[in-house]
Enzyme design. Structure first.
Site, PDB file in Angstrom:
ATOM      1  N   HIS A  21       4.797   0.759  10.702  1.00  0.00           N
ATOM      2  CA  HIS A  21       6.196   0.446  11.006  1.00  0.00           C
ATOM      3  C   HIS A  21       6.757   1.287  12.150  1.00  0.00           C
ATOM      4  CE1 HIS A  21       6.461  -2.253   7.643  1.00  0.00           C
ATOM      5  NE2 HIS A  21       6.161  -1.302   6.770  1.00  0.00           N
ATOM      6  N   GLU A  81       1.314  -0.234  -3.449  1.00  0.00           N
ATOM      7  CA  GLU A  81       2.697  -0.639  -3.201  1.00  0.00           C
ATOM      8  C   GLU A  81       2.994  -2.062  -3.652  1.00  0.00           C
ATOM      9  OE1 GLU A  81       3.285  -0.201   1.016  1.00  0.00           O
ATOM     10  OE2 GLU A  81       1.241  -0.829   1.460  1.00  0.00           O
ATOM     11  N   ASP A 123       8.299  -0.441  -0.933  1.00  0.00           N
ATOM     12  CA  ASP A 123       7.591  -1.702  -1.170  1.00  0.00           C
ATOM     13  C   ASP A 123       7.256  -1.873  -2.646  1.00  0.00           C
ATOM     14  OD1 ASP A 123       7.352  -3.169   1.257  1.00  0.00           O
ATOM     15  OD2 ASP A 123       5.968  -1.675   2.007  1.00  0.00           O
TER      16      ASP A 123
END
Length: 256
Positions: free
Chosen positions: A46, A151, A177
């Protein structure tokens, strides 16, 4: 100098605090490397990193005496091997949901007989001071760590099988997540009861398997709580978050 003994730092009773770096600026990296963090983690999934910024960031970390970890993009196993060749000490693969996923990850992160990592650690050997590359290969089998990110609901359901994969050193939990996956309706609530319950169970199962539980923590308070649960490393906050918060606080301080 050799590969940092990150495994020793993460051993029984150990606790490693890592900075979380998504920005590419070398001055920002250096600020965190010179702060009282035990390690730094570069976020490719990310964050804003490309190959060049990863190479430079890992070099800077090694030369300043800190282990460099890399959170990879989903299923980018080729990059896992490449950043280890750059000199990284550990890699984290997102969205591991099955033992087969974990085994495919281990295959590229570990030299034989644990995996099938291709030989070519020229830069890693230079950075870590190995005159004989065979010594690097020997050390990397133990000291270049592979963490499966847990996750999703499927990952939690298959956790014991994932932890049983030979060569996998441990897990890295993404609370955000995980909370979305477990909520049933997509709600983001990383400190909610469902996520917290799963976070505790993951720590206990990982310890029982003799492996290393690590996690992302949004705040120092979260980090301290996760340590109590048995997590041996926390990646806390983020460089971008700190820059944004600092800029706002400075402006508000002048105008307030």
């Amino acid at each position: 100098m050799a590969l940092p003994r990150l495994r020793d730092l993460l051993g029984e009773g150990g606790f490693v605090v890592s900075a979380w770096l998504g920005l590419t600026d070398p001055v920002v990296h250096e600020a965190f490397l010179r702060a009282d963090f035990d390690a730094v983690t570069f976020d490719v999934q990310h964050g804003l990193h490309d190959t060049a910024s990863l190479r430079a960031g890992i070099e800077r970390a090694v030369l300043l005496g800190k282990p460099a970890l890399v959170r990879l993009p989903i299923e980018d196993r080729a990059l896992a091997a490449r950043v280890l060749d750059f000199g990284a000490s550990a890699v984290m693969m997102p969205m591991i949901e099955t033992a087969d996923d974990a085994a495919a990850f281990v295959a590229v992160a570990k030299y034989p007989p644990l995996g099938q990592r291709s030989y070519g650690p020229t830069r890693a050997g230079e950075l870590h001071g190995y005159a004989d590359r065979a010594d690097y290969v020997s050390d990397a089998r133990k000291e270049a760590l592979a963490f499966a990110m847990i996750e999703t609901g499927a990952a939690v359901d298959n956790l014991d099988a994932i932890l049983a994969v030979e060569g996998l050193d441990g897990v890295f939990v993404g609370p955000s997540d995980l909370s979305i996956a477990l909520s049933g309706d997509g709600t983001l609530e990383p400190r909610g009861s469902k996520a917290e319950g799963a976070i505790k169970r993951i720590a206990a199962a990982t310890a029982a398997a003799g492996k290393i539980a690590t996690i992302y923590a949004a705040t120092p308070e979260d980090a301290k709580r996760y340590r109590q649960y048995g997590y041996r490393m926390v990646c806390v906050g983020s460089d971008q978050g700190m820059v944004v918060a600092g800029a706002r606080a400075l402006a508000e301080g002048v105008r307030g």
